[in-house]
Design an enzyme around this catalytic site. Sequence first.
Site, PDB file in Angstrom:
ATOM      1  N   TRP A  63       5.145  10.993 -13.288  1.00 23.69           N
ATOM      2  CA  TRP A  63       5.009  10.476 -14.646  1.00 23.69           C
ATOM      3  C   TRP A  63       3.651  10.714 -15.275  1.00 23.69           C
ATOM      4  O   TRP A  63       3.486  10.561 -16.482  1.00 23.69           O
ATOM      5  CB  TRP A  63       5.260   8.955 -14.638  1.00 23.69           C
ATOM      6  CG  TRP A  63       4.513   8.241 -13.549  1.00 23.69           C
ATOM      7  CD1 TRP A  63       5.006   7.866 -12.333  1.00 23.69           C
ATOM      8  CD2 TRP A  63       3.127   7.851 -13.545  1.00 23.69           C
ATOM      9  NE1 TRP A  63       4.025   7.257 -11.581  1.00 23.69           N
ATOM     10  CE2 TRP A  63       2.866   7.230 -12.304  1.00 23.69           C
ATOM     11  CE3 TRP A  63       2.092   7.947 -14.478  1.00 23.69           C
ATOM     12  CZ2 TRP A  63       1.597   6.722 -11.970  1.00 23.69           C
ATOM     13  CZ3 TRP A  63       0.834   7.451 -14.148  1.00 23.69           C
ATOM     14  CH2 TRP A  63       0.598   6.851 -12.912  1.00 23.69           C
ATOM     15  N   ASN A  64       2.632  11.071 -14.491  1.00 25.55           N
ATOM     16  CA  ASN A  64       1.277  11.105 -15.061  1.00 25.55           C
ATOM     17  C   ASN A  64       1.053  12.270 -16.019  1.00 25.55           C
ATOM     18  O   ASN A  64       0.267  12.174 -16.965  1.00 25.55           O
ATOM     19  CB  ASN A  64       0.224  11.098 -13.953  1.00 25.55           C
ATOM     20  CG  ASN A  64       0.367  12.270 -13.001  1.00 25.55           C
ATOM     21  OD1 ASN A  64       1.459  12.801 -12.782  1.00 25.55           O
ATOM     22  ND2 ASN A  64      -0.737  12.690 -12.409  1.00 25.55           N
ATOM     23  N   GLU A 124      11.741   8.559 -14.436  1.00 26.60           N
ATOM     24  CA  GLU A 124      12.494   7.674 -15.328  1.00 26.60           C
ATOM     25  C   GLU A 124      11.566   6.862 -16.227  1.00 26.60           C
ATOM     26  O   GLU A 124      12.015   6.275 -17.211  1.00 26.60           O
ATOM     27  CB  GLU A 124      13.383   6.734 -14.505  1.00 26.60           C
ATOM     28  CG  GLU A 124      14.592   7.399 -13.872  1.00 26.60           C
ATOM     29  CD  GLU A 124      14.229   8.332 -12.734  1.00 26.60           C
ATOM     30  OE1 GLU A 124      14.983   9.299 -12.508  1.00 26.60           O
ATOM     31  OE2 GLU A 124      13.186   8.109 -12.066  1.00 26.60           O
ATOM     32  N   GLY A 140       3.965  14.215  -6.539  1.00 26.68           N
ATOM     33  CA  GLY A 140       3.956  12.770  -6.397  1.00 26.68           C
ATOM     34  C   GLY A 140       3.125  12.332  -5.215  1.00 26.68           C
ATOM     35  O   GLY A 140       2.251  13.066  -4.736  1.00 26.68           O
ATOM     36  N   GLU A 188       3.168  19.090  -3.981  1.00 26.94           N
ATOM     37  CA  GLU A 188       1.865  18.827  -4.614  1.00 26.94           C
ATOM     38  C   GLU A 188       1.683  17.321  -4.584  1.00 26.94           C
ATOM     39  O   GLU A 188       2.282  16.600  -5.376  1.00 26.94           O
ATOM     40  CB  GLU A 188       1.851  19.384  -6.048  1.00 26.94           C
ATOM     41  CG  GLU A 188       0.457  19.506  -6.627  1.00 26.94           C
ATOM     42  CD  GLU A 188       0.029  18.277  -7.404  1.00 26.94           C
ATOM     43  OE1 GLU A 188      -0.721  17.462  -6.824  1.00 26.94           O
ATOM     44  OE2 GLU A 188       0.434  18.129  -8.561  1.00 26.94           O
ATOM     45  N   CYS A 222      -3.978  13.565 -10.222  1.00 26.59           N
ATOM     46  CA  CYS A 222      -4.028  13.868  -8.790  1.00 26.59           C
ATOM     47  C   CYS A 222      -5.330  14.565  -8.401  1.00 26.59           C
ATOM     48  O   CYS A 222      -5.782  14.433  -7.267  1.00 26.59           O
ATOM     49  CB  CYS A 222      -2.822  14.714  -8.384  1.00 26.59           C
ATOM     50  SG  CYS A 222      -2.608  16.222  -9.354  1.00 26.59           S
TER      51      CYS A 222
END
Length: 476
Positions: A151-152, A178, A228, A250, A284
């Site tokens: 989501w980021n 989601e 994630g 990743e 990340c």
Amino acid sequence: MTDYPTLYLSIGGTNLSKEGRDAVNVINPATGETIGSVPHATAADLDAALDNAAKGFKTWRNTAADKRAAILTKAAALLKERAGDIAVSLTLEQGKPLAEAKGEIIYSAMLLEFYAGEIKRIYGRTLVRPEGQRVEVQYHPVGPVAGFAAWNFPALNVMRKIGGALAAGCSTIVKPSEETPATGLALVQALIDAGVPGDTVQCVFGVPDDVSRHLLASPIIRKITFTGSTAVGKHLAKLAADDLKIATMELGGHGPVLVFDDVDIDKTLDTMVAAKYRNAGQVCVSPTRFLVHESKFEQFRDGFIARAEKIKVGNGMDDGTQMGPMASERGPDGIAKKIADAVKKGAKLGTGGERIGNQGYFFQPSVLSEVPTDAIIMNEEPFGPIALINPMAGEEAMIEEANRLPYGLAAYAWTNDPARRRRLAAEVETGMLAINSASMSAVDAPFGGVKWSGYGSEDGREGVMACMVPKTVHES
């Protein structure tokens, strides 16, 4: 555009609504208000997506390279045209400032443009053999690809999952988060509008573990690509291994920043403070552990704190906002607990450390210094607006601390010594290293990590080749 779009599943070129399906609310992290509802795919929906992916692969892999390149180029152009509208959806569902959201859409379009060009640069080779013999190495698309995006970066993460796969000639099923569904859907829609068949690029949502288990249990899927957490990545890697599916992972990081005594501290601070609080630290490759030569430690710490306190935090839709909210309720709660643990163990809180207000998920830009290595925050990725600044005796100690953790996604170094730069490039265990810069990605450069930060690469030529398999043809 000010309204959040209606959400749907995109399966076989058909948009499926939430009618007759479970659904989950989408929350605006700046207000805590519900802005939409995303449908969950049923088992029958996922089976239909798999069947379509198998058909779409046969069609797309046999589409002429020039045509596939033209379609992806057109999709990139559509994304640029729609960037303003898509950016509003991105900010509403994820929280980052509108300018950052629009920049992410543009960068995703640029990546797709690069991938379109790579379609014509997929080369094999012929090996030298005696007369009458021939050995040719060919590259073929691996098959349908299942992509799972975090989501980021709701646009870039999705594009990394589908762009290289489409360039390689694969069909794709992507599951965006989601929590940030509208952005991924907009990218998929642009590709379909440009001419990618609806059975070649599809978008589904659902309970993450249910969707991943269903898709990866099918022999139709031949590759998985995931962005994630390390914990989820390990889980998906095990599922992929059951059918020996190729995987690109990743995963998380804990970016060290090595700051030596031969650099301009103010210039270093101006660059790295902005990088630290970009996307509220939910990156990340975010610089996190600042390892500063002891002779410059106090100057660096005090300068960092002063700059952090000037950052304007607010709704990403508001002019002048430099840092938006964290993306969900678990963000402020989680980082507050890690900061409290560090302070209890002896760390010094220079600024921040608290949630802002009671509406939305805002958290103060924060700085901890002299943080002991047994603090949780020094060992687990904080994924928030927190900088950890420690004094270091010199190069050897810095490298040892940089390599101490099992993560190895991104690292940074600031030094003007050419010999030291070469040593750092050789000795710091990381997939990517930025020297005297905060730039960590480029459309034509591989993006990926080592150790617990994953394996395989996205972006660049490597992002396409990761979705291909070699075939050696021997002729006599």
